[in-house]
Design a protein around this motif. Sequence first.
Motif, mmCIF file in Angstrom:
data_model
loop_
_atom_site.group_PDB
_atom_site.id
_atom_site.type_symbol
_atom_site.label_atom_id
_atom_site.label_comp_id
_atom_site.label_asym_id
_atom_site.label_seq_id
_atom_site.Cartn_x
_atom_site.Cartn_y
_atom_site.Cartn_z
ATOM 1 N N LEU A 28 0.861 -1.185 0.000
ATOM 2 C CA LEU A 28 0.000 0.000 0.000
ATOM 3 C C LEU A 28 0.893 1.229 0.000
ATOM 4 N N LYS A 29 0.721 2.071 -0.985
ATOM 5 C CA LYS A 29 1.534 3.282 -1.115
ATOM 6 C C LYS A 29 0.743 4.481 -0.615
ATOM 7 N N ARG A 30 1.360 5.615 -0.618
ATOM 8 C CA ARG A 30 0.724 6.832 -0.114
ATOM 9 C C ARG A 30 -0.615 7.093 -0.800
ATOM 10 N N LYS A 31 -0.708 6.760 -2.081
ATOM 11 C CA LYS A 31 -1.942 7.019 -2.832
ATOM 12 C C LYS A 31 -3.124 6.199 -2.313
ATOM 13 N N LYS A 35 -5.680 11.928 2.135
ATOM 14 C CA LYS A 35 -4.705 13.021 2.142
ATOM 15 C C LYS A 35 -4.318 13.421 3.558
ATOM 16 N N LYS A 36 -5.313 13.565 4.429
ATOM 17 C CA LYS A 36 -5.044 13.960 5.810
ATOM 18 C C LYS A 36 -5.157 12.735 6.702
ATOM 19 N N LEU A 37 -4.060 12.410 7.387
ATOM 20 C CA LEU A 37 -4.045 11.262 8.283
ATOM 21 C C LEU A 37 -4.598 11.656 9.651
ATOM 22 N N SER A 38 -5.123 10.673 10.373
ATOM 23 C CA SER A 38 -5.767 10.946 11.660
ATOM 24 C C SER A 38 -4.766 11.311 12.749
ATOM 25 N N PRO A 40 -0.382 12.475 13.363
ATOM 26 C CA PRO A 40 0.909 12.780 12.722
ATOM 27 C C PRO A 40 1.974 11.715 13.009
ATOM 28 N N HIS A 41 1.668 10.777 13.891
ATOM 29 C CA HIS A 41 2.661 9.778 14.304
ATOM 30 C C HIS A 41 2.548 8.460 13.560
ATOM 31 N N GLY A 42 1.674 8.373 12.598
ATOM 32 C CA GLY A 42 1.495 7.129 11.858
ATOM 33 C C GLY A 42 0.152 7.108 11.167
ATOM 34 N N PHE A 43 -0.405 5.945 11.021
ATOM 35 C CA PHE A 43 -1.654 5.800 10.302
ATOM 36 C C PHE A 43 -2.344 4.542 10.796
ATOM 37 N N GLY A 44 -3.608 4.429 10.458
ATOM 38 C CA GLY A 44 -4.380 3.266 10.860
ATOM 39 C C GLY A 44 -5.391 2.901 9.803
ATOM 40 N N PHE A 45 -6.199 1.930 10.137
ATOM 41 C CA PHE A 45 -7.230 1.440 9.225
ATOM 42 C C PHE A 45 -8.129 2.574 8.745
ATOM 43 N N SER A 69 4.592 -4.273 7.501
ATOM 44 C CA SER A 69 5.855 -3.562 7.689
ATOM 45 C C SER A 69 5.765 -2.169 7.097
ATOM 46 N N PRO A 70 5.649 -1.150 7.956
ATOM 47 C CA PRO A 70 5.643 0.213 7.424
ATOM 48 C C PRO A 70 7.024 0.575 6.899
ATOM 49 N N ASN A 71 7.066 1.375 5.852
ATOM 50 C CA ASN A 71 8.346 1.877 5.360
ATOM 51 C C ASN A 71 8.193 3.348 4.996
ATOM 52 N N GLY A 72 9.236 4.089 5.208
ATOM 53 C CA GLY A 72 9.215 5.506 4.877
ATOM 54 C C GLY A 72 8.410 6.361 5.839
ATOM 55 N N LEU A 73 8.231 5.904 7.095
ATOM 56 C CA LEU A 73 7.487 6.716 8.058
ATOM 57 C C LEU A 73 8.162 8.071 8.240
ATOM 58 N N GLY A 74 7.370 9.078 8.393
ATOM 59 C CA GLY A 74 7.910 10.422 8.574
ATOM 60 C C GLY A 74 8.219 11.122 7.266
ATOM 61 N N THR A 75 7.995 10.439 6.159
ATOM 62 C CA THR A 75 8.209 11.064 4.848
ATOM 63 C C THR A 75 6.870 11.105 4.122
ATOM 64 N N LYS A 76 6.831 11.878 3.068
ATOM 65 C CA LYS A 76 5.580 11.960 2.313
ATOM 66 C C LYS A 76 5.383 10.748 1.391
ATOM 67 N N ASP A 77 6.387 9.890 1.285
ATOM 68 C CA ASP A 77 6.306 8.709 0.424
ATOM 69 C C ASP A 77 6.182 7.409 1.219
ATOM 70 N N PHE A 78 5.588 7.485 2.407
ATOM 71 C CA PHE A 78 5.489 6.275 3.221
ATOM 72 C C PHE A 78 4.577 5.245 2.568
ATOM 73 N N GLY A 79 4.706 4.034 3.023
ATOM 74 C CA GLY A 79 3.862 2.955 2.523
ATOM 75 C C GLY A 79 3.835 1.813 3.519
ATOM 76 N N VAL A 80 3.126 0.769 3.170
ATOM 77 C CA VAL A 80 3.004 -0.392 4.023
ATOM 78 C C VAL A 80 3.144 -1.634 3.155
#
Length: 87
Positions: A28-31, A35-38, A40-45, A69-80
């Motif tokens: 799963l990529k940023r797309k 756009k707005k995550l719940s 600032p420290h990560g993301f969820g379902f 496995s999250p990757n790229g946390l803290g960047t605008k290109d994060f993914g899972v």
Amino acid sequence: MNVDKKIEKFNKRYEKAKVGETVKVIELKRKHFKKKLSTPHGFGFQDLKDDAKDFYRLLICNDVDITISPNGLGTKDFGVLITKVKN
């Protein structure tokens, strides 16, 4: 995202894999996130867009033992990256 097509691709990879081998379910990529995550420290379902949410829900409802496995946390290109070990 075409959920049925993603499932079909995963099933093909899983069939070809050997026992004990880690198989990519989906990345799963940023797309795939709103756009707005719940938080600032990560993301969820709740941050997934509907199609990605449907795919993830399908995995959970079918009791698929996955590793997330999250990757790229803290960047605008994060993914899972979601993987499964073939057993």
